[in-house]
Design an enzyme around this catalytic site. Structure first.
Site, short mmCIF file in Angstrom:
data_model
loop_
_atom_site.label_atom_id
_atom_site.label_comp_id
_atom_site.label_asym_id
_atom_site.label_seq_id
_atom_site.Cartn_x
_atom_site.Cartn_y
_atom_site.Cartn_z
N GLY A 44 0.84 -1.20 0.00
CA GLY A 44 0.00 0.00 0.00
C GLY A 44 0.87 1.24 0.00
CG ASN A 45 -0.13 4.67 -1.45
OD1 ASN A 45 -0.87 5.45 -0.87
ND2 ASN A 45 -0.48 4.07 -2.59
#
Ligand code: C5P
Length: 422
Positions: A223-224
């Site tokens: 993810g981020n």
């Protein structure tokens, strides 16, 4: 000036306020005497005004004065003492097209910022679905105090419009910033709000927001750090201007406030891509604010990967579709597409090439080099880049940045409209 004289703000167009439902919240400060004038001006322009006053507010101005001016009983207590009738702040919050709190004392601002719902004014604020404006009034030291400034910043980040107090003589006879803005100017801001609130009526807006999660196994993902706050602020802003908004949200921990926003939750880039293709094709304005993962694991394991089976490990990644690129390929004339660019270096050159490559009309550039900009913050500092130029904005709350971006989109559409008319 008497209340009956023609006001000098005769440029105010009556239809913008006429018929609008306004909740006027009054808290306990000397400036409450000015609220009667504000109420009178609003009623004169055809607004339906419901006054909600705090118990302290009643020490400064009587409910009889206010109910005479508004033509409605003033609401202050949760119950009418003799009948036990309950006053529903939820109904009031839903009824309101706008809530204006004038004057807002330091204490009311603090309660609003922290959700301390111990009076009708704050409970109504917490139930209000539409725009809220706050006109603070207090002594200069109270206004300047870090605690008040912190609370004001919280309200701003929550999307509340602050009508900054003016400088001048205060009730304490000290001179400084803290005077409630004059009722004429508050009415001007209200008029501007209603003007804005209809500027996107009839337009369909699609927005992607937040991160995407790319599944590795049932408990892990790539993810981020995107919080989705910028995209959600854009959705709220467009909705507040009357647009029909579809928000395609990656996994985020935030709620949409406006009940008019149609929200579609997705997890991965592929899911976002699938939903976005149809939604952006049907939109007049498309905003790609999601931080889409560029790659995903080739294979998502169906059961948890065990550490003991692997000394080291590698995950083979494959490219995700570029949602912005794919959605703009089949554009219809008149559609406007806006992308974001979060860069660490060569910002302008990267933004310009993205504009071209992704078929966008506008790029909102934020640099990770700027403090307070980018992921997970409540603020942002952007430069808006179009084919004809660029404009740099100072650090602002994401909601204020959203207003700047939407203003720029409206200007671009206006300029196109004019050139078509030539
Ligand atoms: O190429 P880059 O990721 O820097 O481009 C950012 C812009 O493109 C953003 O507007 C983002 O929402 C969009 N984007 C997208 N799909 C991707 C990658 C980026 O829509 N797979």
């Amino acid at each position: 000036m008497s209340l009956h004289e023609a006001p000098e703000y005769s440029d105010i167009k009556v239809f913008q306020v006429k018929g609008k439902h306004i909740v006027l919240g009054i808290s306990g400060g000397i400036a409450a005497y000015k609220s009667a004038h504000l109420l009178r001006l609003l009623v004169k322009q055809g607004a339906e005004v419901q006054v909600v006053i705090t118990p302290n507010g009643k020490e400064f101005i009587t409910p009889v004065t206010l109910s005479s001016l508004s033509g409605k009983p003033v609401v202050s207590e949760f119950f009418t003492a003799n009948t036990g009738e309950w006053h529903s702040h939820v109904d009031l919050g839903l009824w309101a097209d706008l809530m204006v709190i004038a004057p807002a004392t330091a204490s009311t601002i603090a309660k609003m910022a922290n959700g301390v719902a111990d009076n009708m004014l704050v409970t109504t604020y917490l139930s209000a679905k539409e725009h809220v404006m706050v006109a603070p009034a207090m002594d200069l030291d109270m206004w300047a105090h870090p605690s008040t400034q912190r609370n004001v910043a919280t309200l701003r980040a929550d999307g509340v419009e602050i009508i900054e107090p003016a400088e001048g003589e205060l009730a304490s006879h000290l001179v400084g910033r803290g005077r409630m803005e004059e009722p004429e100017n508050i009415v001007k801001r209200i008029r501007e709000y209603f003007n804005r609130s209809e500027s996107m009526t009839g337009l369909r807006v699609a927005i992607t927001a937040g991160p995407t999660y790319e599944r590795i196994d049932p408990v892990r993902f790539i993810g981020n750090y995107s919080s989705g706050k910028m995209g959600f602020a854009l959705a709220e802003e467009c909705s507040a201007r009357g647009a029909e908004v579809t928000l395609i949200a990656g996994p985020v921990a935030i709620e949409t406030r406006s009940p008019r926003i149609r929200r579609i939750d997705v997890e991965s880039a592929q899911e976002m891509h699938n939903v976005a293709l149809g939604e952006f094709a049907a939109s007049d304005i498309g905003i790609f604010s999601a931080a889409v993962a560029d790659y995903r694991p080739l294979k998502a394991e169906s059961s948890k990967i065990k550490r003991e089976h692997n000394d080291g490990m590698s995950i083979e990644l494959v490219r995700n579709p570029d949602i912005a690129f794919d959605c703009t390929r089949s554009r219809r004339p008149g559609q406007v597409f806006v992308g974001f660019a979060l860069e660490t270096d060569d910002e302008m050159a990267n933004a310009a090439s993205k504009l071209e490559r992704k078929g966008l009309d506008m790029i909102v550039l934020n640099s990770l080099r700027d403090k307070g900009a980018g992921f997970r913050t409540d603020t942002n500092k952007v430069t808006i880049v179009t084919a004809t130029g660029e404009a740099a904005y100072p650090l602002k709350t994401k909601r204020e940045v959203a207003a700047d971006i939407v203003d720029a989109i409206e200007n671009l559409m206006g300029a196109r409209g004019e050139s078509c008319g030539d």
